[in-house]
Enzyme design. Sequence first.
Site, PDB file in Angstrom:
ATOM      1  CE1 TYR A 137       1.149  -0.135   4.389  1.00  0.00           C
ATOM      2  CE2 TYR A 137       0.004   1.959   4.348  1.00  0.00           C
ATOM      3  CZ  TYR A 137       0.863   1.081   4.967  1.00  0.00           C
ATOM      4  OH  TYR A 137       1.459   1.431   6.158  1.00  0.00           O
ATOM      5  NE  ARG A 190       6.815   4.417   0.408  1.00  0.00           N
ATOM      6  CZ  ARG A 190       6.538   5.145   1.488  1.00  0.00           C
ATOM      7  NH1 ARG A 190       7.482   5.320   2.422  1.00  0.00           N
ATOM      8  NH2 ARG A 190       5.370   5.704   1.660  1.00  0.00           N
ATOM      9  NE  ARG A 236      -6.091 -19.805   4.416  1.00  0.00           N
ATOM     10  CZ  ARG A 236      -5.195 -20.606   5.008  1.00  0.00           C
ATOM     11  NH1 ARG A 236      -5.106 -21.875   4.649  1.00  0.00           N
ATOM     12  NH2 ARG A 236      -4.401 -20.134   5.959  1.00  0.00           N
ATOM     13  CG  HIS A 274       0.332 -20.920   3.513  1.00  0.00           C
ATOM     14  ND1 HIS A 274      -0.784 -21.684   3.764  1.00  0.00           N
ATOM     15  CD2 HIS A 274       0.577 -20.223   4.650  1.00  0.00           C
ATOM     16  CE1 HIS A 274      -1.195 -21.468   5.001  1.00  0.00           C
ATOM     17  NE2 HIS A 274      -0.386 -20.581   5.558  1.00  0.00           N
ATOM     18  CE  LYS A 300       3.291   3.284   2.978  1.00  0.00           C
ATOM     19  NZ  LYS A 300       3.253   3.317   4.426  1.00  0.00           N
ATOM     20  CD  GLU A 306       9.610   2.203  11.024  1.00  0.00           C
ATOM     21  OE1 GLU A 306       9.530   3.156  10.240  1.00  0.00           O
ATOM     22  OE2 GLU A 306       9.516   1.015  10.648  1.00  0.00           O
ATOM     23  CG  LEU A 337       8.111   2.579   5.133  1.00  0.00           C
ATOM     24  CD1 LEU A 337       7.702   1.303   4.414  1.00  0.00           C
ATOM     25  CD2 LEU A 337       6.894   3.471   5.344  1.00  0.00           C
TER      26      LEU A 337
HETATM   27  N1  PDD Z   1       2.578   5.293   7.530  1.00  0.00           N
HETATM   28  N2  PDD Z   1       7.152   4.091   9.361  1.00  0.00           N
HETATM   29  C1  PDD Z   1       6.030   3.349   9.274  1.00  0.00           C
HETATM   30  C2  PDD Z   1       5.993   2.036   9.976  1.00  0.00           C
HETATM   31  C3  PDD Z   1       4.917   3.817   8.554  1.00  0.00           C
HETATM   32  O1  PDD Z   1       3.799   3.067   8.457  1.00  0.00           O
HETATM   33  C4  PDD Z   1       4.995   5.086   7.921  1.00  0.00           C
HETATM   34  C5  PDD Z   1       3.852   5.626   7.102  1.00  0.00           C
HETATM   35  C6  PDD Z   1       6.176   5.834   8.049  1.00  0.00           C
HETATM   36  C7  PDD Z   1       6.343   7.187   7.393  1.00  0.00           C
HETATM   37  O2  PDD Z   1       6.457   7.035   5.999  1.00  0.00           O
HETATM   38  P1  PDD Z   1       6.017   8.194   4.997  1.00  0.00           P
HETATM   39  O3  PDD Z   1       6.786   9.386   5.385  1.00  0.00           O
HETATM   40  O4  PDD Z   1       6.412   7.662   3.672  1.00  0.00           O
HETATM   41  O5  PDD Z   1       4.531   8.383   5.164  1.00  0.00           O
HETATM   42  C8  PDD Z   1       7.238   5.306   8.767  1.00  0.00           C
HETATM   43  C9  PDD Z   1       1.447   5.579   6.678  1.00  0.00           C
HETATM   44  C10 PDD Z   1       1.211   7.031   6.514  1.00  0.00           C
HETATM   45  C11 PDD Z   1       0.234   4.787   7.140  1.00  0.00           C
HETATM   46  O6  PDD Z   1       0.419   3.590   7.390  1.00  0.00           O
HETATM   47  O7  PDD Z   1      -0.871   5.330   7.208  1.00  0.00           O
END
Ligand code: PDD
Length: 300
Positions: free
Chosen positions: A49, A68, A114, A116, A162, A195, A219
């Site tokens: 996503y 990305r 389904r 894996h 992501k 983070e 991320l």
């Molecule tokens: N989240 N780290 C994690 C684990 C995240 O899920 C996100 C973003 C970030 C920041 O990334 P960016 O600057 O590219 O938004 C860091 C999004 C916004 C979400 O899951 O809604």
Amino acid sequence: MSGQRDSASEIREMFVKEPLANWNGAIMPLSEVRVSVLDRAFLFGDAIYEVIRIYNGKPFLFQEHVSRLEKSIEKMGLAANGQSIAARIQETISASDVESGIVYVQVTRGVAPRSHRYPDSLPKPNELIYVSEFNDPYLELRETGAAVIIQDDLRWKRCDLKSVNLLANCMAAQAAHEAGCADALFVNTAGELVEGSRTSLFGVRNGTILTAPLGKNILPGITRKLLMDLAEKSGVELREETLHSERLSEIDELFLTGTTTEILPITAVDDQPIGSGEVGPVVQRLLVAYKNRIAEFSAL
Ligand code: PDD
């Protein structure tokens, strides 16, 4: 009862506009999207996503998000095309009249019986885009500073992807909410703060900004990269160095960044003040630089 429900939903509709979706190329209200329970995102979390911020009706840092997205598609081996999704994102934003909002994009491996392992012949990916209005929940906290808690990093070993596998992130965010805090910081078994549950983490020590180097444990945040550029332009030194939970007393300022979070100053961690316990001068400078950047982008 039903009369009450009707008028309540009418009132809701007056104030909250329904998000506009693009489901595999067809534009429709989000509530009309239908998806099979055999979609691998539903069964296995087999999907990726993106979240993109819209300012003044335009997607912010669009190329960075698309690039990305393309990397996620490639690394996960999905049969999707990032450029065609990018065109649909633009089309969906134009079809909505959202000025200040977000775009959510999700690409799943598709629908299959389904099992894996991936299906032998790749199913058609399901591609969801929706554009929604966004009411910034952090306006006040950006002025006052926010509190966070520390939570064990229970996530898997590919946090650089992501993917929609966000259960550990949701659990940490819920724990923060229950503690009356804005977010949770993930700590690994070595005591490193990597983070936030949905944000990148930065500290300031003796005037130098510190943030964890990119790796499989975090991320690669788009806002993290923007912050680095803003720091350079503002003449503030920045070094990639991971913060440590037991050395927070050496840190003068702390802040989070993210697409919807933008920059959020953190003034307390697990009830302990950071630095003076007030929003510090470096983050204040960066908040101004960020605001200016959005103003420039909006005026383009
Ligand atoms: N989240 N780290 C994690 C684990 C995240 O899920 C996100 C973003 C970030 C920041 O990334 P960016 O600057 O590219 O938004 C860091 C999004 C916004 C979400 O899951 O809604």
